[in-house]
Structure formats: C-alpha cells, structure tokens
Design a protein around this motif. Structure first.
Motif, PDB file in Angstrom:
ATOM      1  N   ASN A  94      58.692  14.492  91.455  1.00 37.94           N
ATOM      2  CA  ASN A  94      57.776  13.672  90.666  1.00 37.94           C
ATOM      3  C   ASN A  94      57.218  14.544  89.540  1.00 37.94           C
ATOM      4  O   ASN A  94      56.864  15.707  89.767  1.00 37.94           O
ATOM      5  CB  ASN A  94      56.631  13.161  91.544  1.00 37.94           C
ATOM      6  CG  ASN A  94      57.118  12.270  92.666  1.00 37.94           C
ATOM      7  OD1 ASN A  94      57.977  11.409  92.464  1.00 37.94           O
ATOM      8  ND2 ASN A  94      56.596  12.489  93.874  1.00 37.94           N
ATOM      9  N   LYS A 325      55.290   7.491  78.556  1.00 33.76           N
ATOM     10  CA  LYS A 325      55.299   6.076  78.194  1.00 33.76           C
ATOM     11  C   LYS A 325      56.687   5.452  78.320  1.00 33.76           C
ATOM     12  O   LYS A 325      56.878   4.289  77.958  1.00 33.76           O
ATOM     13  CB  LYS A 325      54.796   5.897  76.762  1.00 33.76           C
ATOM     14  CG  LYS A 325      53.288   6.030  76.619  1.00 33.76           C
ATOM     15  CD  LYS A 325      52.854   5.666  75.214  1.00 33.76           C
ATOM     16  CE  LYS A 325      51.344   5.517  75.119  1.00 33.76           C
ATOM     17  NZ  LYS A 325      50.911   5.172  73.749  1.00 33.76           N
ATOM     18  N   SER A 326      57.637   6.214  78.825  1.00 34.49           N
ATOM     19  CA  SER A 326      59.010   5.719  78.920  1.00 34.49           C
ATOM     20  C   SER A 326      59.127   4.627  79.983  1.00 34.49           C
ATOM     21  O   SER A 326      58.360   4.583  80.948  1.00 34.49           O
ATOM     22  CB  SER A 326      59.958   6.866  79.267  1.00 34.49           C
ATOM     23  OG  SER A 326      59.643   7.393  80.550  1.00 34.49           O
ATOM     24  N   ASP A 327      60.092   3.754  79.790  1.00 35.50           N
ATOM     25  CA  ASP A 327      60.324   2.674  80.754  1.00 35.50           C
ATOM     26  C   ASP A 327      60.597   3.234  82.149  1.00 35.50           C
ATOM     27  O   ASP A 327      60.101   2.708  83.149  1.00 35.50           O
ATOM     28  CB  ASP A 327      61.507   1.807  80.311  1.00 35.50           C
ATOM     29  CG  ASP A 327      61.203   1.000  79.062  1.00 35.50           C
ATOM     30  OD1 ASP A 327      60.005   0.851  78.736  1.00 35.50           O
ATOM     31  OD2 ASP A 327      62.149   0.529  78.413  1.00 35.50           O
ATOM     32  N   TYR A 328      61.387   4.281  82.211  1.00 34.86           N
ATOM     33  CA  TYR A 328      61.760   4.832  83.515  1.00 34.86           C
ATOM     34  C   TYR A 328      60.539   5.369  84.247  1.00 34.86           C
ATOM     35  O   TYR A 328      60.338   5.093  85.434  1.00 34.86           O
ATOM     36  CB  TYR A 328      62.801   5.941  83.353  1.00 34.86           C
ATOM     37  CG  TYR A 328      63.230   6.532  84.680  1.00 34.86           C
ATOM     38  CD1 TYR A 328      64.177   5.898  85.469  1.00 34.86           C
ATOM     39  CD2 TYR A 328      62.646   7.711  85.160  1.00 34.86           C
ATOM     40  CE1 TYR A 328      64.553   6.414  86.698  1.00 34.86           C
ATOM     41  CE2 TYR A 328      63.010   8.232  86.387  1.00 34.86           C
ATOM     42  CZ  TYR A 328      63.964   7.587  87.147  1.00 34.86           C
ATOM     43  OH  TYR A 328      64.319   8.099  88.372  1.00 34.86           O
ATOM     44  N   LEU A 330      57.378   4.646  83.880  1.00 35.01           N
ATOM     45  CA  LEU A 330      56.385   3.624  84.209  1.00 35.01           C
ATOM     46  C   LEU A 330      56.837   2.672  85.320  1.00 35.01           C
ATOM     47  O   LEU A 330      56.042   1.881  85.814  1.00 35.01           O
ATOM     48  CB  LEU A 330      56.025   2.826  82.950  1.00 35.01           C
ATOM     49  CG  LEU A 330      55.248   3.617  81.884  1.00 35.01           C
ATOM     50  CD1 LEU A 330      55.008   2.772  80.645  1.00 35.01           C
ATOM     51  CD2 LEU A 330      53.924   4.132  82.448  1.00 35.01           C
ATOM     52  N   GLN A 331      58.111   2.768  85.714  1.00 34.46           N
ATOM     53  CA  GLN A 331      58.570   1.960  86.857  1.00 34.46           C
ATOM     54  C   GLN A 331      57.816   2.336  88.136  1.00 34.46           C
ATOM     55  O   GLN A 331      57.569   1.492  88.990  1.00 34.46           O
ATOM     56  CB  GLN A 331      60.067   2.173  87.085  1.00 34.46           C
ATOM     57  CG  GLN A 331      60.958   1.516  86.049  1.00 34.46           C
ATOM     58  CD  GLN A 331      62.424   1.846  86.271  1.00 34.46           C
ATOM     59  OE1 GLN A 331      62.800   2.370  87.322  1.00 34.46           O
ATOM     60  NE2 GLN A 331      63.259   1.552  85.283  1.00 34.46           N
ATOM     61  N   ASN A 332      57.458   3.620  88.250  1.00 38.29           N
ATOM     62  CA  ASN A 332      56.844   4.099  89.489  1.00 38.29           C
ATOM     63  C   ASN A 332      55.538   4.859  89.271  1.00 38.29           C
ATOM     64  O   ASN A 332      55.011   5.470  90.219  1.00 38.29           O
ATOM     65  CB  ASN A 332      57.821   5.014  90.242  1.00 38.29           C
ATOM     66  CG  ASN A 332      59.099   4.294  90.636  1.00 38.29           C
ATOM     67  OD1 ASN A 332      59.058   3.323  91.375  1.00 38.29           O
ATOM     68  ND2 ASN A 332      60.224   4.759  90.116  1.00 38.29           N
ATOM     69  N   ASN A 333      55.025   4.838  88.036  1.00 36.46           N
ATOM     70  CA  ASN A 333      53.817   5.591  87.735  1.00 36.46           C
ATOM     71  C   ASN A 333      52.891   4.777  86.848  1.00 36.46           C
ATOM     72  O   ASN A 333      53.337   3.948  86.052  1.00 36.46           O
ATOM     73  CB  ASN A 333      54.164   6.911  87.020  1.00 36.46           C
ATOM     74  CG  ASN A 333      55.009   7.835  87.870  1.00 36.46           C
ATOM     75  OD1 ASN A 333      54.506   8.600  88.666  1.00 36.46           O
ATOM     76  ND2 ASN A 333      56.333   7.757  87.689  1.00 36.46           N
ATOM     77  N   ASP A 334      51.609   5.047  86.962  1.00 33.43           N
ATOM     78  CA  ASP A 334      50.627   4.392  86.103  1.00 33.43           C
ATOM     79  C   ASP A 334      50.624   5.044  84.726  1.00 33.43           C
ATOM     80  O   ASP A 334      50.947   6.232  84.579  1.00 33.43           O
ATOM     81  CB  ASP A 334      49.222   4.501  86.709  1.00 33.43           C
ATOM     82  CG  ASP A 334      49.106   3.734  88.023  1.00 33.43           C
ATOM     83  OD1 ASP A 334      49.840   2.733  88.182  1.00 33.43           O
ATOM     84  OD2 ASP A 334      48.294   4.149  88.880  1.00 33.43           O
TER      85      ASP A 334
END
Length: 374
Positions: A94, A325-328, A330-334
């Motif tokens: 992470n 700020k990437s899509d990837y 933000l899939q699992n992070n705030d």
C-alpha cells in the motif's frame, strides 16, 4: 517543428553494436554490459551496478530485494511516474503518498516522518529533473526508523548532492536510459546496489531466479532455480549503444548545461514580471540539465501557452498527474489533499531539451513564450 526530444547519436554507438554482433554474444552480460557496469562503479563509486531492461524493471527488482509483501506500506511522492510505485504495488504494498515541497517537485522531507507507521517497509525519493532531494534530512529519517531508502534516480545520472553522486545514498537506486534521458540506450535502466548484503540475491533475481551468474564465475558447478526472479537482463545491443553514450558523457552534459543556462538567462525577465517561475536550484545540489521547465500561474495559462507554442512550431509538454488522484489509487483509498503536487500537475511545462537543439532555437522558443504572454 521543434520537437520536445530528439534521441542523440554520438556516432560510435553503431560501431559498438556491430562489434557486439561480431563478438557473437547478444543476450546480455557480455563485453559491453560489463563495460557499462564498470564505468558506473569506477566513476561514481557505486558498490554494484546491474544493467536492466528499464528503470521500471530496476524498481521491480528493488521491491523484490526488500521483500515487500501484501499489507506492507511504502512512502513515495505523489508527483512522479507510475513506475515509481507500481513496482511495489505489484508485490502487494500500500502506498502512502507524500506532497511535493512548495518550491520544488521533489518530496517534502518534512512530511515523510508523519507517514511512517509500523507497516512502513521502504521510503522512495525521486530526484526530479536530476536535482537532489535533501538527502541529509532523508537519510537521517531512514536511519532513525531503520527503514530502507530507495532512490528513483531515473533523471539523475551525473548529478550530485554535496559532492556525492545521486544513486549512492539509498540501499538501492534505479536509473533510466530511456530515449528522453541524458544518456540513452532507447529503452534501458540500471539498478545500483549499495547494501552489500543484497548484491548476491540481486544477481539471482535478475537472472530469472537462478544462480547463473555464480555458475559463469566458476563459484558453483551447476546452476538452477534458487529464488524468484524475472528476465531483467538487457541485450548486448542495448549495452553497446549505451557504452557509446557513456564515452561521450562529458560532452553531452556540457552541451545540455549550455542549453539550460540559455533558457534561464532568456526567461529571467518573465520571472521578474511574475508571468512564470523558473526551476529552483538548491545550494546542496548540482544541475545535470536533464530538463528545463517553467511554472505557469494557472492551468489555463499553461494550456494556452502549449497551444500558442504549437502554432509556432514548438512542442512543449506537461508532466506527471498526481498519483494520489489516479483512478487506480482511488479504487481502494480515500482522496487526500496534496496541494503542491497538484500545483505542479497543473502548472509545470517542460520545454524542448536535447543535444542538437541550437541556441538560436532556444532563443526563438523564449521569444515565442514572451510573445504569448505579451
């Protein structure tokens, strides 16, 4: 049209490629691979150098060497290329992103310690544009918490911090020889191993998890599968091209610095007028002239400038998008707030920089920028 980049050919590279073919060994770790490794070890005092197929692969080797596992945390700047963190994410890590400094895209060392937890297994720094991070401060944090330091020195060949070469501070450091870098092999990279305890395993990982390197040195009577690894070894053809570049390193660096200084001299007036900001150089760092960039006052200013320069036959480009700020991610992070990274994402503009760029062309680019703001 003035391109953003043009790969440089000194001339001797083609002779060395032909010679590599004549020598009859093209698969890597031959004559030119060894010559390149020896060059870096002798010139910069690196303990061990292994050429790789890319800087990305060098970083992936670093993640394996540090035994990164699912659930581990790795600290990294957000304003960087995705390879910096992707190598560690592939091992299950992470990422804890840290903001850039206010005055420079490099990581804000003051924020590193705030992101260290019991799960932190590595700190990655990126020497943006070949300008050193504050390595005294960062190495002190690394030692205090006993967390390995990794240098992403992709842009930092022949650059120094207080007289010490970048790439020599981290337990592991990764360099790039992509065609946009100062010294190139088309695609290529290098892993520097400064922790002697990691050298033997690094050779195994680079050779697909086998002890093949030990076998060819006569240290074992056969080689087999002893660890995980992959095919990180570049072709002799890449190494031959690279060695031709290394023989011309001083000339290449001198020329790039001349271009860089011309940009700075020409654009100072616009900075004084508050139209743009120029790159910040720290007293502790040298400038290897990897790139010349300007900071615009807004994303609108930058977009308009890119279009106007394009109309004048000049190709300029922005750089990284904030990875937090990437899509990837933000899939699992705030979403977190890293304002300086976002500022550089929106306002930094890279100008053409390559060996064959003439000073007259630099003058034209600068005159065009001034005309756009006028």
């Amino acid at each position: 049209m003035i391109p953003f980049n043009k790969p440089y050919l000194a001339g001797v590279e083609l002779d060395y490629i032909a010679d590599a073919i004549k020598k009859g060994k093209l698969s890597g770790d031959g004559y030119y691979t060894k010559k390149c490794s020896e060059y870096f070890e002798q010139r910069y005092g690196f303990k061990k150098v292994l050429l790789t197929t890319s800087c990305t692969d060098a970083l992936e080797m670093a993640a394996i060497l540090l035994d990164i596992k699912p659930g581990d945390e790795v600290i990294s700047p957000s304003y960087t290329f995705v390879s910096t963190v992707n190598a560690f994410v592939l091992r299950g890590a992470n990422i804890r992103f840290v903001d850039s400094a206010e005055e420079h895209p490099n990581i804000d060392y003051q924020e590193i310690e705030n992101n260290i937890t019991s799960k932190t297994k590595a700190i990655i720094v990126v020497h943006y544009a070949g300008v050193a991070c504050d390595m005294d401060k960062i190495t002190a944090i690394s030692k205090k918490h006993n967390i390995p330091l990794v240098e992403d020195a992709a842009q930092a060949v022949d650059s120094f911090y207080k007289g010490k070469p970048l790439g020599s501070f981290g337990a592991l450091s990764a360099f790039s020889f992509h065609e946009t870098k100062n010294i190139i092999s088309g695609e290529g990279g290098m892993l520097v191993i400064n922790d002697e305890n990691l050298i033997a395993r690094a050779e195994v990982i680079r050779e697909k998890g086998t002890n093949r390197a030990s076998f060819f040195r006569g240290e074992v009577n056969k080689y087999g599968w002893v660890d995980i690894g992959s095919s990180f070894l570049p072709s002799e053809l890449n190494a031959a091209y690279l060695y031709g570049q290394l023989e011309n390193l001083d000339d290449i660096q001198a020329r790039r610095k001349e271009i860089w200084q011309r940009y700075e001299s020409n654009l100072k007036t616009l900075q004084q007028q508050g139209k743009i900001e120029l790159p910040v150089l720290f007293d502790y760092a040298t400038n290897n002239a990897h790139m010349f960039y300007i900071i615009c006052n807004s994303v609108e200013d930058r977009s308009g400038l890119i279009e106007e320069l394009k109309k004048r036959g000049i190709y300029s480009v922005f750089h990284y998008l904030s990875l937090h700020k990437s899509d990837y991610f933000l899939q699992n992070n705030d979403l977190i707030d890293l304002p300086n990274s976002d500022k550089f994402q929106d306002t930094l503009l890279r100008l053409p920089m390559f060996y064959e760029l003439t000073l007259e062309q630099v003058d034209y680019i600068c005159e065009s920028i001034a005309a756009c703001f006028a």
